[in-house]
Design a protein around this motif. Structure first.
Motif, short mmCIF file in Angstrom:
data_model
loop_
_atom_site.label_atom_id
_atom_site.label_comp_id
_atom_site.label_asym_id
_atom_site.label_seq_id
_atom_site.Cartn_x
_atom_site.Cartn_y
_atom_site.Cartn_z
N THR A 1 -10.82 4.44 58.13
CA THR A 1 -10.38 2.99 58.35
C THR A 1 -9.50 3.23 57.20
OG1 THR A 1 -10.74 3.23 60.51
CG2 THR A 1 -9.21 1.97 60.24
N ALA A 2 -10.13 1.94 56.48
CA ALA A 2 -9.40 1.31 55.40
C ALA A 2 -8.36 2.21 54.44
CB ALA A 2 -10.63 0.66 54.63
N LEU A 3 -9.48 3.56 54.47
CA LEU A 3 -8.98 4.18 53.63
C LEU A 3 -7.79 5.25 53.40
CD1 LEU A 3 -12.65 6.68 52.89
CD2 LEU A 3 -10.98 5.52 51.04
N LYS A 4 -7.56 4.85 55.30
CA LYS A 4 -6.28 5.87 56.06
C LYS A 4 -5.20 4.05 56.45
CE LYS A 4 -8.28 10.07 56.79
NZ LYS A 4 -9.36 10.68 58.05
N ASP A 5 -5.37 3.12 56.08
CA ASP A 5 -5.12 2.82 57.36
C ASP A 5 -5.65 1.30 56.91
OD1 ASP A 5 -3.24 0.80 59.16
OD2 ASP A 5 -4.32 1.66 60.94
N PRO A 6 -5.03 0.56 55.70
CA PRO A 6 -5.83 -0.41 55.19
C PRO A 6 -5.40 -1.99 56.20
CG PRO A 6 -4.34 0.52 53.47
CD PRO A 6 -4.89 1.30 54.62
N GLY A 7 -4.62 -2.02 56.65
CA GLY A 7 -3.62 -3.05 56.98
C GLY A 7 -4.55 -3.80 58.70
N SER A 8 -5.06 -2.01 59.54
CA SER A 8 -5.87 -2.56 60.38
C SER A 8 -7.38 -2.98 60.47
CB SER A 8 -6.10 -1.28 60.83
OG SER A 8 -6.40 -0.20 60.12
N VAL A 9 -7.80 -3.36 59.44
CA VAL A 9 -9.42 -3.20 59.01
C VAL A 9 -9.16 -4.91 58.53
CG1 VAL A 9 -10.28 -1.26 59.66
CG2 VAL A 9 -9.73 -1.58 57.18
N ASP A 10 -10.79 -5.42 58.77
CA ASP A 10 -11.36 -6.75 57.18
C ASP A 10 -11.34 -6.74 56.42
OD1 ASP A 10 -11.55 -9.03 55.85
OD2 ASP A 10 -13.28 -9.51 58.47
N LEU A 11 -10.15 -6.45 54.99
CA LEU A 11 -10.53 -6.00 53.53
C LEU A 11 -11.34 -6.40 53.03
CD1 LEU A 11 -7.15 -4.65 53.17
CD2 LEU A 11 -8.98 -3.54 53.57
N GLY B 1 0.57 -4.95 49.86
CA GLY B 1 -0.73 -6.68 49.74
C GLY B 1 -1.69 -5.63 48.02
N ASN B 2 -2.76 -6.83 48.40
CA ASN B 2 -3.73 -6.77 47.27
C ASN B 2 -5.26 -7.43 47.69
OD1 ASN B 2 -2.91 -9.06 46.75
ND2 ASN B 2 -2.79 -9.01 44.70
N VAL B 3 -5.21 -7.82 48.95
CA VAL B 3 -5.99 -8.90 49.16
C VAL B 3 -7.48 -7.49 49.11
CG1 VAL B 3 -7.04 -8.58 51.26
CG2 VAL B 3 -4.61 -9.13 51.72
N PHE B 4 -7.44 -6.81 49.07
CA PHE B 4 -8.82 -5.80 48.28
C PHE B 4 -9.03 -5.88 47.61
CE2 PHE B 4 -11.07 -1.82 47.34
CZ PHE B 4 -11.61 -1.63 48.31
N ARG B 5 -8.07 -6.02 46.65
CA ARG B 5 -7.83 -5.61 45.64
C ARG B 5 -8.68 -7.06 44.84
NH1 ARG B 5 -3.61 -4.11 41.22
NH2 ARG B 5 -3.19 -6.14 41.12
N ARG B 6 -8.46 -8.03 45.53
CA ARG B 6 -8.29 -9.71 45.22
C ARG B 6 -9.75 -9.57 45.13
NH1 ARG B 6 -4.82 -12.17 47.96
NH2 ARG B 6 -5.87 -12.53 49.63
N ASN B 7 -10.03 -9.39 46.75
CA ASN B 7 -11.42 -10.15 47.69
C ASN B 7 -12.52 -8.82 46.51
OD1 ASN B 7 -11.60 -11.45 49.68
ND2 ASN B 7 -10.16 -10.22 50.76
N LEU B 8 -12.11 -7.63 46.18
CA LEU B 8 -12.81 -6.57 45.40
C LEU B 8 -13.60 -7.56 43.41
CD1 LEU B 8 -14.36 -4.64 44.54
CD2 LEU B 8 -12.36 -3.50 44.01
N LEU B 9 -12.36 -8.46 42.76
CA LEU B 9 -12.13 -8.42 41.76
C LEU B 9 -13.43 -9.82 42.01
CD1 LEU B 9 -9.07 -7.98 40.41
CD2 LEU B 9 -11.54 -6.45 39.92
N ASN B 10 -13.14 -10.80 43.74
CA ASN B 10 -14.02 -11.67 43.32
C ASN B 10 -15.30 -11.88 42.88
OD1 ASN B 10 -11.63 -14.07 42.77
ND2 ASN B 10 -11.78 -13.38 45.20
N ARG B 11 -16.06 -10.65 44.21
CA ARG B 11 -17.18 -10.37 44.31
C ARG B 11 -17.45 -9.73 43.00
NH1 ARG B 11 -19.97 -8.59 48.28
NH2 ARG B 11 -22.11 -9.15 46.99
N LEU B 12 -16.96 -8.81 42.34
CA LEU B 12 -17.82 -8.14 40.65
C LEU B 12 -17.18 -9.44 40.02
CD1 LEU B 12 -15.91 -5.17 39.71
CD2 LEU B 12 -17.74 -5.66 39.77
N GLN B 13 -16.53 -10.92 40.00
CA GLN B 13 -17.17 -11.43 39.19
C GLN B 13 -17.90 -12.55 39.63
OE1 GLN B 13 -14.34 -15.03 39.74
NE2 GLN B 13 -14.10 -15.65 37.46
N GLN B 14 -18.42 -12.28 40.72
CA GLN B 14 -19.51 -13.28 40.98
C GLN B 14 -21.23 -12.88 40.90
OE1 GLN B 14 -19.05 -13.74 45.28
NE2 GLN B 14 -17.66 -15.18 45.64
N ALA B 15 -20.96 -11.61 40.98
CA ALA B 15 -21.98 -10.87 40.38
C ALA B 15 -22.26 -10.47 39.33
CB ALA B 15 -21.95 -8.97 41.25
N PHE B 16 -21.34 -10.68 38.10
CA PHE B 16 -21.36 -10.61 36.85
C PHE B 16 -21.73 -12.15 36.10
CE2 PHE B 16 -18.59 -11.71 32.67
CZ PHE B 16 -19.49 -11.04 31.73
#
Length: 222
Positions: free
Chosen positions: A24-34, A72-87
């Motif tokens: 769903t995220a790949l096709k309709d990202p606005g409908s899921v918790d990114l 929007g950039n909700v997914f990218r922002r959250n992804l980079l935050n998690r990457l930063q924590q792991a880094f």
């Protein structure tokens, strides 16, 4: 078509509910918790080395779909935050599990490879990627074939791009690798072969001659 089938294949390793979430995220990202989607991808990437090498493609598709759908950039922002924590926790990760550490490096490099801004790699990822590669070039890591293999794999994949972003750091990295190859006595024969191959790969303008390819890959196979 080849790329989409690869994405489908990689998603099959998740449980059915998570597969549905990702599809769903790949096709309709606005409908899921990114935020949940980014957590699922990062968590799996830190456990599964094959997925960590491919996750960038899935992340790229979701980023593009979200930008197109909602700007929007909700997914990218959250992804980079998690990457930063792991880094930030990378040294603890390395001490705990070489496999998890290698997965982390593969994942960060994969995101660097796929997530572009105006067709350019993200500046924010350049230093973290270099930091990971420099860690893999330290003498204790060069003793570990798994880490040498990871280092060489990333340089094959993104070395050329990374050098264009900062050639001075790439020169420093390769000085370390050259010193390791020439001066470090506790390298395995495979580790030494991998280092020689990547030194020659960069010297050849990030490519190998056909003769060199046959030599290295027959040695690796043997």
């Amino acid at each position: 078509m080849e790329n989409s089938s690869k994405e489908e294949y990689k998603i099959q390793s998740f449980d059915l509910e998570t597969q549905k979430l990702l599809k769903t995220a790949l096709k309709d990202p606005g409908s899921v918790d990114l935020e949940k989607v980014s957590n699922v991808i990062v968590d799996q990437s830190l456990e599964d080395q094959i997925f960590s090498r491919e996750a960038g493609r899935i992340c790229y598709t979701i980023v593009q779909a979200e930008a197109k759908q909602t700007n929007g950039n909700v997914f990218r922002r959250n992804l980079l935050n998690r990457l930063q924590q792991a880094f930030k926790a990378r040294e603890e990760t390395r001490k705990r599990s070489t496999q998890e550490w290698v997965c982390l490096v593969s994942f960060i490099c994969n995101i660097f490879d796929y997530l572009k801004v105006n067709n350019m790699p993200m500046m924010a990822l350049v230093q973290p990627v270099y930091d990971c590669l420099f860690r893999l070039a330290q003498s204790d890591a060069l003793q570990n074939e798994e880490e040498v293999d990871c280092l060489v794999l990333q340089l094959h994949r993104i070395g050329d791009q990374l050098e264009k972003m900062n050639m001075q750091l790439m020169d420093e990295l390769f000085n370390l690798l050259r010193d390791g190859f020439l001066l470090q006595e506790d390298l395995s024969s495979m580790g030494r072969l991998l280092l020689l191959e990547i030194l020659e790969f960069r010297a050849g303008g990030w490519s190998l001659s056909e003769t060199a390819q046959k030599y290295y890959y027959s040695e690796v196979t043997d």
